[in-house]
Motif scaffolding. Sequence first.
Motif, PDB file in Angstrom:
ATOM      1  N   GLY A 132       0.809  -1.214   0.000  1.00  0.00           N
ATOM      2  CA  GLY A 132       0.000   0.000   0.000  1.00  0.00           C
ATOM      3  C   GLY A 132       0.839   1.257   0.000  1.00  0.00           C
ATOM      4  O   GLY A 132       0.543   2.216  -0.726  1.00  0.00           O
ATOM      5  N   ALA A 133       1.907   1.273   0.810  1.00  0.00           N
ATOM      6  CA  ALA A 133       2.772   2.452   0.868  1.00  0.00           C
ATOM      7  C   ALA A 133       3.466   2.696  -0.465  1.00  0.00           C
ATOM      8  O   ALA A 133       3.549   3.841  -0.942  1.00  0.00           O
ATOM      9  N   ILE A 134       3.965   1.622  -1.083  1.00  0.00           N
ATOM     10  CA  ILE A 134       4.681   1.773  -2.354  1.00  0.00           C
ATOM     11  C   ILE A 134       3.741   2.222  -3.462  1.00  0.00           C
ATOM     12  O   ILE A 134       4.048   3.137  -4.242  1.00  0.00           O
ATOM     13  N   VAL A 135       2.567   1.586  -3.552  1.00  0.00           N
ATOM     14  CA  VAL A 135       1.597   1.957  -4.600  1.00  0.00           C
ATOM     15  C   VAL A 135       1.178   3.417  -4.429  1.00  0.00           C
ATOM     16  O   VAL A 135       1.087   4.174  -5.412  1.00  0.00           O
ATOM     17  N   THR A 136       0.918   3.825  -3.180  1.00  0.00           N
ATOM     18  CA  THR A 136       0.519   5.216  -2.935  1.00  0.00           C
ATOM     19  C   THR A 136       1.635   6.180  -3.325  1.00  0.00           C
ATOM     20  O   THR A 136       1.392   7.230  -3.929  1.00  0.00           O
ATOM     21  N   ALA A 137       2.872   5.826  -2.985  1.00  0.00           N
ATOM     22  CA  ALA A 137       4.001   6.730  -3.216  1.00  0.00           C
ATOM     23  C   ALA A 137       4.305   6.917  -4.698  1.00  0.00           C
ATOM     24  O   ALA A 137       4.730   7.999  -5.118  1.00  0.00           O
ATOM     25  N   ILE A 138       4.084   5.883  -5.499  1.00  0.00           N
ATOM     26  CA  ILE A 138       4.441   5.980  -6.925  1.00  0.00           C
ATOM     27  C   ILE A 138       3.219   6.176  -7.814  1.00  0.00           C
ATOM     28  O   ILE A 138       3.335   6.126  -9.039  1.00  0.00           O
ATOM     29  N   ALA A 139       2.066   6.413  -7.212  1.00  0.00           N
ATOM     30  CA  ALA A 139       0.811   6.493  -7.973  1.00  0.00           C
ATOM     31  C   ALA A 139       0.908   7.497  -9.115  1.00  0.00           C
ATOM     32  O   ALA A 139       1.204   8.678  -8.885  1.00  0.00           O
ATOM     33  N   PRO A 140       0.632   7.066 -10.357  1.00  0.00           N
ATOM     34  CA  PRO A 140       0.693   7.984 -11.504  1.00  0.00           C
ATOM     35  C   PRO A 140      -0.579   8.802 -11.676  1.00  0.00           C
ATOM     36  O   PRO A 140      -0.590   9.776 -12.416  1.00  0.00           O
ATOM     37  N   ASN A 141      -1.656   8.378 -11.011  1.00  0.00           N
ATOM     38  CA  ASN A 141      -2.920   9.107 -11.115  1.00  0.00           C
ATOM     39  C   ASN A 141      -3.726   8.911  -9.846  1.00  0.00           C
ATOM     40  O   ASN A 141      -3.347   8.128  -8.953  1.00  0.00           O
ATOM     41  N   PHE A 142      -4.854   9.622  -9.757  1.00  0.00           N
ATOM     42  CA  PHE A 142      -5.621   9.600  -8.515  1.00  0.00           C
ATOM     43  C   PHE A 142      -6.243   8.236  -8.204  1.00  0.00           C
ATOM     44  O   PHE A 142      -6.212   7.803  -7.045  1.00  0.00           O
ATOM     45  N   PRO A 143      -6.841   7.521  -9.173  1.00  0.00           N
ATOM     46  CA  PRO A 143      -7.415   6.209  -8.840  1.00  0.00           C
ATOM     47  C   PRO A 143      -6.394   5.233  -8.241  1.00  0.00           C
ATOM     48  O   PRO A 143      -6.706   4.500  -7.295  1.00  0.00           O
ATOM     49  N   ILE A 144      -5.165   5.219  -8.777  1.00  0.00           N
ATOM     50  CA  ILE A 144      -4.134   4.347  -8.225  1.00  0.00           C
ATOM     51  C   ILE A 144      -3.760   4.797  -6.819  1.00  0.00           C
ATOM     52  O   ILE A 144      -3.494   3.980  -5.925  1.00  0.00           O
ATOM     53  N   LEU A 145      -3.753   6.101  -6.594  1.00  0.00           N
ATOM     54  CA  LEU A 145      -3.473   6.637  -5.262  1.00  0.00           C
ATOM     55  C   LEU A 145      -4.496   6.124  -4.243  1.00  0.00           C
ATOM     56  O   LEU A 145      -4.131   5.657  -3.153  1.00  0.00           O
ATOM     57  N   VAL A 146      -5.770   6.193  -4.591  1.00  0.00           N
ATOM     58  CA  VAL A 146      -6.823   5.716  -3.680  1.00  0.00           C
ATOM     59  C   VAL A 146      -6.706   4.208  -3.474  1.00  0.00           C
ATOM     60  O   VAL A 146      -6.892   3.707  -2.359  1.00  0.00           O
ATOM     61  N   LEU A 147      -6.382   3.478  -4.544  1.00  0.00           N
ATOM     62  CA  LEU A 147      -6.192   2.032  -4.415  1.00  0.00           C
ATOM     63  C   LEU A 147      -5.087   1.721  -3.412  1.00  0.00           C
ATOM     64  O   LEU A 147      -5.239   0.840  -2.555  1.00  0.00           O
ATOM     65  N   GLY A 148      -3.982   2.438  -3.499  1.00  0.00           N
ATOM     66  CA  GLY A 148      -2.902   2.232  -2.538  1.00  0.00           C
ATOM     67  C   GLY A 148      -3.332   2.532  -1.121  1.00  0.00           C
ATOM     68  O   GLY A 148      -2.951   1.816  -0.181  1.00  0.00           O
ATOM     69  N   ARG A 149      -4.132   3.584  -0.941  1.00  0.00           N
ATOM     70  CA  ARG A 149      -4.637   3.931   0.392  1.00  0.00           C
ATOM     71  C   ARG A 149      -5.523   2.816   0.945  1.00  0.00           C
ATOM     72  O   ARG A 149      -5.461   2.491   2.132  1.00  0.00           O
ATOM     73  N   ILE A 150      -6.353   2.237   0.097  1.00  0.00           N
ATOM     74  CA  ILE A 150      -7.242   1.169   0.548  1.00  0.00           C
ATOM     75  C   ILE A 150      -6.440  -0.077   0.927  1.00  0.00           C
ATOM     76  O   ILE A 150      -6.705  -0.716   1.952  1.00  0.00           O
ATOM     77  N   VAL A 151      -5.438  -0.425   0.109  1.00  0.00           N
ATOM     78  CA  VAL A 151      -4.595  -1.589   0.427  1.00  0.00           C
ATOM     79  C   VAL A 151      -3.885  -1.372   1.750  1.00  0.00           C
ATOM     80  O   VAL A 151      -3.832  -2.275   2.601  1.00  0.00           O
ATOM     81  N   PHE A 152      -3.336  -0.180   1.962  1.00  0.00           N
ATOM     82  CA  PHE A 152      -2.700   0.137   3.241  1.00  0.00           C
ATOM     83  C   PHE A 152      -3.708   0.002   4.383  1.00  0.00           C
ATOM     84  O   PHE A 152      -3.392  -0.509   5.455  1.00  0.00           O
ATOM     85  N   GLY A 153      -4.935   0.453   4.128  1.00  0.00           N
ATOM     86  CA  GLY A 153      -5.971   0.377   5.155  1.00  0.00           C
ATOM     87  C   GLY A 153      -6.367  -1.048   5.504  1.00  0.00           C
ATOM     88  O   GLY A 153      -6.657  -1.350   6.660  1.00  0.00           O
ATOM     89  N   ILE A 154      -6.373  -1.939   4.516  1.00  0.00           N
ATOM     90  CA  ILE A 154      -6.651  -3.353   4.815  1.00  0.00           C
ATOM     91  C   ILE A 154      -5.590  -3.881   5.764  1.00  0.00           C
ATOM     92  O   ILE A 154      -5.881  -4.643   6.702  1.00  0.00           O
ATOM     93  N   GLY A 155      -4.335  -3.462   5.552  1.00  0.00           N
ATOM     94  CA  GLY A 155      -3.269  -3.823   6.491  1.00  0.00           C
ATOM     95  C   GLY A 155      -3.547  -3.305   7.889  1.00  0.00           C
ATOM     96  O   GLY A 155      -3.304  -4.002   8.882  1.00  0.00           O
ATOM     97  N   ILE A 156      -4.086  -2.081   7.975  1.00  0.00           N
ATOM     98  CA  ILE A 156      -4.450  -1.528   9.288  1.00  0.00           C
ATOM     99  C   ILE A 156      -5.496  -2.405   9.966  1.00  0.00           C
ATOM    100  O   ILE A 156      -5.389  -2.743  11.152  1.00  0.00           O
ATOM    101  N   GLY A 157      -6.542  -2.775   9.213  1.00  0.00           N
ATOM    102  CA  GLY A 157      -7.610  -3.592   9.799  1.00  0.00           C
ATOM    103  C   GLY A 157      -7.097  -4.914  10.334  1.00  0.00           C
ATOM    104  O   GLY A 157      -7.471  -5.337  11.436  1.00  0.00           O
TER     105      GLY A 157
END
Length: 501
Positions: A132-157
Amino acid sequence: MASDREQLPHSSLAKEGKSSGEIRSAREPLLNGVHDSESYSVSATILPFLFPALGGFLFGYDIGATSSATISIQSPTLSGISWYKLSSVEIGLLTSGSLYGALIGSVLAFNVADFLGRRRELITSALLYLVGAIVTAIAPNFPILVLGRIVFGIGIGLAMHAAPMYIAETAPTPIRGQLISLKEFFIVLGIVTGYGIGSLLVDTVAGWRYMFAASSPVAVIMGLGMWWLPASPRWLLLRAIQGKGDAQDLKDTAIRSLIQLHGQAICDSAPQQVDEILEELSCVGEEKEVTFGEMFQGKCLKALWIGAGLVLFQQITGQPSVLYYAASILQSAGFSVASDATRVSILLGFFKLIMTGVAVVVVDRLGRRPLLLGGVSGMVISLFLLGSYYIFLDNTAAVAVVGLLLYVGCYQISFGPIGWLMIAEIFPLRLRGRGLSIAVLVNFGANALVTFAFSPLEELLGAGILFYIFCAIAVASLVFIYLIVPETKGLTLEEIEAKCL
């Protein structure tokens, strides 16, 4: 058990017909404590706590770093992207994406936690944090950014579900409360760290990418640490008595895990301690696998009432909303927060850290109920002061500052750490995985609801009335704690199940 081959040998004390209470008084099992004559080794306390607690640190870091990342990503000159003009909805998705991911992780934990076990769930969480951190950090556009945030959040849960269980099931009984409460300390430490790193990088080109990427090394350390640590001995023994795998192999693995956690000094006594724990698990009826319907009956239902009730009140007594108003409260008192909000947030974070440290120090000395009753009583007073400030005392800024600091301090010695501590202790072993997933789902769901509903309710009712409503809810939570929540100080997990449910 299905066959004689799967029957596990009981301890010599059990063969003499003694009850689990007599077994306990004769010799304290090392799975949840050490004998009074033995000292706590680093491997028996610090390491089994440290790596799971990093999951809480990353949760807190995400909260702190995101506040600065939202500023960085919207800067025309410093964002480093062409799509920096984000709408209010997009900003909402950016800030809350990890929270919705955490809700997904809580739902997933209900179905996979007992199968994976606490250790593998934490390893999975660390992997999701990293991806999640890597996807968010390298996100080329907003949808990928949100996807990375959600993946990171699943890790939080997953982390916030498994970490309290692993710590509770491996920590020595006399300091179990301190170690689980330290996870809340790590969450606050993560928040402060996120604020600090965010403030350092907010003026850097594409600084938001570095803010999100900075969590990656911690995720790697967490994953490697959990890979090194053994599985929870209690989880292994639960699978053994429920016939999920070769019983003797699982018992032998539990013995090896126990020795790895507590050191070679217990090599000779470990088999006996495991036998005694098995006997106690049998006495409290852990042989059967819990069904969905049974979770809402008897002792399972009582555990759900206690656990879910605590984490629900933890959120609906206004914790996200009071912090939302922190800047305006301090500004009214003369602080220059409009120009330096991040610095004030760091100072508030340090205050939260200090008060959480106070709770960690005294929780196993004073007990859970005194901290909850005393802390929530202080929250009632603080919320009344804040409500009065916005309705009657708007020219008395000192009242608002006192109310804010009193609220933050009292929350951090009560609901903050004790809520997570109690849900880790109160659920029976065979219910713990699913029960804790429901409690975590309630926690994140209530957090999302309060965060979403606050602005429209504040606009409709006004801040003063809203704080009075939170005050009334805090009074209701006091009644709930006094009538429902038991004291678990000094009790092993099996004794909590036998005596409190």
